[in-house]
Write a protein that holds these residues in place. Sequence first.
Motif, PDB file in Angstrom:
ATOM      1  N   GLN A 133      60.506  45.938  33.788  1.00 16.42           N
ATOM      2  CA  GLN A 133      59.226  45.257  33.729  1.00 16.42           C
ATOM      3  C   GLN A 133      59.101  44.308  34.920  1.00 16.42           C
ATOM      4  O   GLN A 133      60.044  43.602  35.261  1.00 16.42           O
ATOM      5  N   ALA A 134      57.947  44.326  35.520  1.00 21.14           N
ATOM      6  CA  ALA A 134      57.717  43.514  36.713  1.00 21.14           C
ATOM      7  C   ALA A 134      56.496  42.622  36.500  1.00 21.14           C
ATOM      8  O   ALA A 134      55.367  43.113  36.473  1.00 21.14           O
ATOM      9  N   THR A 135      56.733  41.339  36.365  1.00 20.70           N
ATOM     10  CA  THR A 135      55.606  40.428  36.217  1.00 20.70           C
ATOM     11  C   THR A 135      54.889  40.215  37.538  1.00 20.70           C
ATOM     12  O   THR A 135      53.737  39.810  37.573  1.00 20.70           O
ATOM     13  N   THR A 136      55.588  40.499  38.611  1.00 15.60           N
ATOM     14  CA  THR A 136      55.006  40.332  39.936  1.00 15.60           C
ATOM     15  C   THR A 136      55.263  41.575  40.779  1.00 15.60           C
ATOM     16  O   THR A 136      56.383  42.069  40.816  1.00 15.60           O
ATOM     17  N   MET A 137      54.223  42.043  41.401  1.00 15.99           N
ATOM     18  CA  MET A 137      54.348  43.143  42.354  1.00 15.99           C
ATOM     19  C   MET A 137      53.654  42.730  43.636  1.00 15.99           C
ATOM     20  O   MET A 137      52.812  41.832  43.637  1.00 15.99           O
ATOM     21  N   PHE A 138      54.047  43.367  44.697  1.00 16.15           N
ATOM     22  CA  PHE A 138      53.518  43.006  46.007  1.00 16.15           C
ATOM     23  C   PHE A 138      52.903  44.229  46.663  1.00 16.15           C
ATOM     24  O   PHE A 138      53.429  45.338  46.552  1.00 16.15           O
ATOM     25  N   GLY A 151      48.576  39.868  34.211  1.00 13.69           N
ATOM     26  CA  GLY A 151      47.749  39.046  33.338  1.00 13.69           C
ATOM     27  C   GLY A 151      46.952  37.955  34.027  1.00 13.69           C
ATOM     28  O   GLY A 151      46.285  37.158  33.355  1.00 13.69           O
ATOM     29  N   SER A 152      47.005  37.915  35.330  1.00 10.59           N
ATOM     30  CA  SER A 152      46.225  36.897  36.037  1.00 10.59           C
ATOM     31  C   SER A 152      45.740  37.461  37.371  1.00 10.59           C
ATOM     32  O   SER A 152      46.064  38.585  37.739  1.00 10.59           O
ATOM     33  N   LYS A 153      44.983  36.661  38.077  1.00  9.22           N
ATOM     34  CA  LYS A 153      44.421  37.122  39.340  1.00  9.22           C
ATOM     35  C   LYS A 153      45.491  37.252  40.413  1.00  9.22           C
ATOM     36  O   LYS A 153      46.469  36.511  40.440  1.00  9.22           O
ATOM     37  N   ALA A 154      45.241  38.177  41.303  1.00  9.54           N
ATOM     38  CA  ALA A 154      46.168  38.371  42.421  1.00  9.54           C
ATOM     39  C   ALA A 154      45.990  37.252  43.442  1.00  9.54           C
ATOM     40  O   ALA A 154      44.929  36.633  43.534  1.00  9.54           O
ATOM     41  N   VAL A 177      42.841  38.784  54.178  1.00  6.79           N
ATOM     42  CA  VAL A 177      42.687  39.978  53.345  1.00  6.79           C
ATOM     43  C   VAL A 177      41.524  39.762  52.391  1.00  6.79           C
ATOM     44  O   VAL A 177      41.500  38.795  51.633  1.00  6.79           O
ATOM     45  N   GLU A 178      40.556  40.684  52.457  1.00  7.31           N
ATOM     46  CA  GLU A 178      39.350  40.528  51.640  1.00  7.31           C
ATOM     47  C   GLU A 178      39.621  40.949  50.200  1.00  7.31           C
ATOM     48  O   GLU A 178      39.868  42.123  49.908  1.00  7.31           O
ATOM     49  N   LYS A 179      39.537  39.994  49.290  1.00  5.33           N
ATOM     50  CA  LYS A 179      39.839  40.292  47.903  1.00  5.33           C
ATOM     51  C   LYS A 179      38.797  41.195  47.263  1.00  5.33           C
ATOM     52  O   LYS A 179      39.106  41.923  46.300  1.00  5.33           O
ATOM     53  N   ASP A 180      37.574  41.165  47.759  1.00  2.00           N
ATOM     54  CA  ASP A 180      36.544  42.027  47.187  1.00  2.00           C
ATOM     55  C   ASP A 180      36.655  43.457  47.701  1.00  2.00           C
ATOM     56  O   ASP A 180      36.080  44.370  47.107  1.00  2.00           O
ATOM     57  N   LYS A 181      37.377  43.619  48.774  1.00  2.00           N
ATOM     58  CA  LYS A 181      37.550  44.959  49.317  1.00  2.00           C
ATOM     59  C   LYS A 181      38.828  45.603  48.765  1.00  2.00           C
ATOM     60  O   LYS A 181      38.881  46.788  48.519  1.00  2.00           O
ATOM     61  N   PHE A 182      39.832  44.812  48.602  1.00  2.00           N
ATOM     62  CA  PHE A 182      41.110  45.308  48.090  1.00  2.00           C
ATOM     63  C   PHE A 182      41.324  44.706  46.696  1.00  2.00           C
ATOM     64  O   PHE A 182      41.896  43.632  46.543  1.00  2.00           O
ATOM     65  N   LEU A 183      40.850  45.448  45.711  1.00  2.00           N
ATOM     66  CA  LEU A 183      40.914  44.979  44.338  1.00  2.00           C
ATOM     67  C   LEU A 183      42.279  45.289  43.734  1.00  2.00           C
ATOM     68  O   LEU A 183      42.740  46.423  43.775  1.00  2.00           O
ATOM     69  N   ILE A 184      42.872  44.282  43.157  1.00  2.00           N
ATOM     70  CA  ILE A 184      44.196  44.457  42.549  1.00  2.00           C
ATOM     71  C   ILE A 184      44.104  44.142  41.062  1.00  2.00           C
ATOM     72  O   ILE A 184      43.564  43.120  40.661  1.00  2.00           O
ATOM     73  N   ASN A 185      44.678  45.041  40.282  1.00  2.00           N
ATOM     74  CA  ASN A 185      44.716  44.863  38.839  1.00  2.00           C
ATOM     75  C   ASN A 185      46.135  45.086  38.352  1.00  2.00           C
ATOM     76  O   ASN A 185      46.719  46.138  38.569  1.00  2.00           O
ATOM     77  N   HIS A 186      46.684  44.090  37.714  1.00  2.00           N
ATOM     78  CA  HIS A 186      48.060  44.180  37.188  1.00  2.00           C
ATOM     79  C   HIS A 186      47.951  44.094  35.672  1.00  2.00           C
ATOM     80  O   HIS A 186      48.208  43.050  35.071  1.00  2.00           O
ATOM     81  N   ALA A 187      47.534  45.213  35.082  1.00  2.00           N
ATOM     82  CA  ALA A 187      47.156  45.221  33.673  1.00  2.00           C
ATOM     83  C   ALA A 187      48.343  45.208  32.719  1.00  2.00           C
ATOM     84  O   ALA A 187      48.208  44.815  31.556  1.00  2.00           O
TER      85      ALA A 187
END
Lengths: 111, 117
Positions: free
Chosen positions: B29-34, B53-56, B62-72
């Motif tokens: 399990q990885a709470t953090t990924m890069f 469970g939280s925002k990246a 790096v444009e956050k609206d262009k590179f969407l990250i989801n750590h569900a």
Amino acid sequence: GENVEQHPSTLSVQEGDSAVIKCTYSDSASNYFPWYKQELGKGPQLIIDIRSNVGEKKDQRIAVTLNKTAKHFSLHITETQPEDSAVYFCAGWRTGNQFYFGTGTSLTVIP
Amino acid sequence: GAVVSQHPSRVICKSGTSVKIECRSLDFQATTMFWYRQFPKQSLMLMATSNEGSKATYEQGVEKDKFLINHASLTLSTLTVTSAHPEDSSFYICSARNPGTEGWGYTFGSGTRLTVV
């Protein structure tokens, strides 16, 4: 922030010879220094690492040395083989921080 | 040892479309990924840190609206390149840390070659 310089950018050696790649870091608080091997089209793979409380670590043909005073660390590959040909990256890391990668060294082992 | 699986390995998309890249930790399990981006013959550049469970957290530039990250979940992080353009063509690599392994235990995925035409 941290800055990691890596030399040389390219290195060619004859099969069986040794290869040495050097990295210098700027953040004296960095405490972990891994080396990665990246083959074409693949992600980096950890080959050896060293912590700041150790001066040298060896794993078969691969060794890493660390000089904390001078803030540099080196990768040593002995008895090189053609399959050692790849791009090698060093990195520095400080607890609670992130990895800072060197610029990479393209190693070619000539059969 | 710890394995990080990345999918797809290669993807070609048309300019203006979106592409999703998955990064899975297979046996831990990885709470953090890069997420990293690597241009040809260059080093890895950190784009963002993905937190379960939280925002990246995005790196400067790096444009956050262009590179969407989801750590569900604790084993999956996704990177979506939205409205892709040819300049987004690159090699994208994820990384995760397995606290149970020797040393710091950071493992990289095999990368995704994105080509935007």
